[in-house]
Design an enzyme around this catalytic site. Sequence first.
Site, mmCIF file in Angstrom:
data_model
loop_
_atom_site.group_PDB
_atom_site.id
_atom_site.type_symbol
_atom_site.label_atom_id
_atom_site.label_comp_id
_atom_site.label_asym_id
_atom_site.label_seq_id
_atom_site.Cartn_x
_atom_site.Cartn_y
_atom_site.Cartn_z
ATOM 1 N N CYS A 1 40.977 13.507 -4.855
ATOM 2 C CA CYS A 1 40.225 13.505 -3.320
ATOM 3 C C CYS A 1 39.288 12.303 -3.110
ATOM 4 C CB CYS A 1 39.505 14.825 -2.902
ATOM 5 S SG CYS A 1 39.083 14.951 -1.472
ATOM 6 N N CYS B 1 41.735 19.749 0.981
ATOM 7 C CA CYS B 1 41.042 19.846 -0.406
ATOM 8 C C CYS B 1 40.285 21.154 -0.491
ATOM 9 C CB CYS B 1 40.049 18.430 -0.662
ATOM 10 S SG CYS B 1 38.853 18.626 -2.020
ATOM 11 N N CYS C 1 52.451 15.532 -7.389
ATOM 12 C CA CYS C 1 52.455 17.012 -8.024
ATOM 13 C C CYS C 1 51.201 17.387 -8.057
ATOM 14 C CB CYS C 1 52.985 16.772 -9.523
ATOM 15 S SG CYS C 1 53.454 18.207 -10.142
ATOM 16 N N CYS D 1 35.628 13.723 -2.285
ATOM 17 C CA CYS D 1 34.594 14.532 -3.264
ATOM 18 C C CYS D 1 34.983 14.201 -4.682
ATOM 19 C CB CYS D 1 34.724 16.020 -2.952
ATOM 20 S SG CYS D 1 36.228 16.850 -3.357
ATOM 21 N N CYS E 1 36.108 20.043 -0.332
ATOM 22 C CA CYS E 1 35.421 19.366 0.649
ATOM 23 C C CYS E 1 36.037 19.815 2.095
ATOM 24 C CB CYS E 1 35.056 18.003 0.281
ATOM 25 S SG CYS E 1 36.506 16.944 0.586
#
Length: 133
Positions: A99, A51, A122, A102, A54
Amino acid sequence: MSAAAATVVRTDEEWRKLLTPEQYYIMRQHGTERPGSCALLHEKRQGTFTCAGCGQRLFASGGKFESGTGWPSFGAPIEGSVTTTVDRSHGMVRTEVSCSRCDSHLGHVFDDGPPPTFLRYCINGVAMNFEPA
């Protein structure tokens, strides 16, 4: 998942300082990058996609496949790394992927992927970084 339940919580000002304007639009305002516009679409090395907000590990490179859609696509996330919610925006019903650490918007998941999961996560490439193995 609400921001209060996320492990990483930042103010809007902190997100704006951390992310590029395009990342902020996609990850915090639920936008979408132009198809084919991100270098991670063509990433083929062994490693992990994380991510951009984070650093949480999201997808292993072994699960990435070419979907022909213009966005990086994966058959499954790393266990516990993402959450999903119903997205009714733009006059359609989709499953949004965020995510789990976060609460940043990553993309959407569809049921038209290859075996064994038959899922296609996707994901907006600018919402991720790549860490080679």
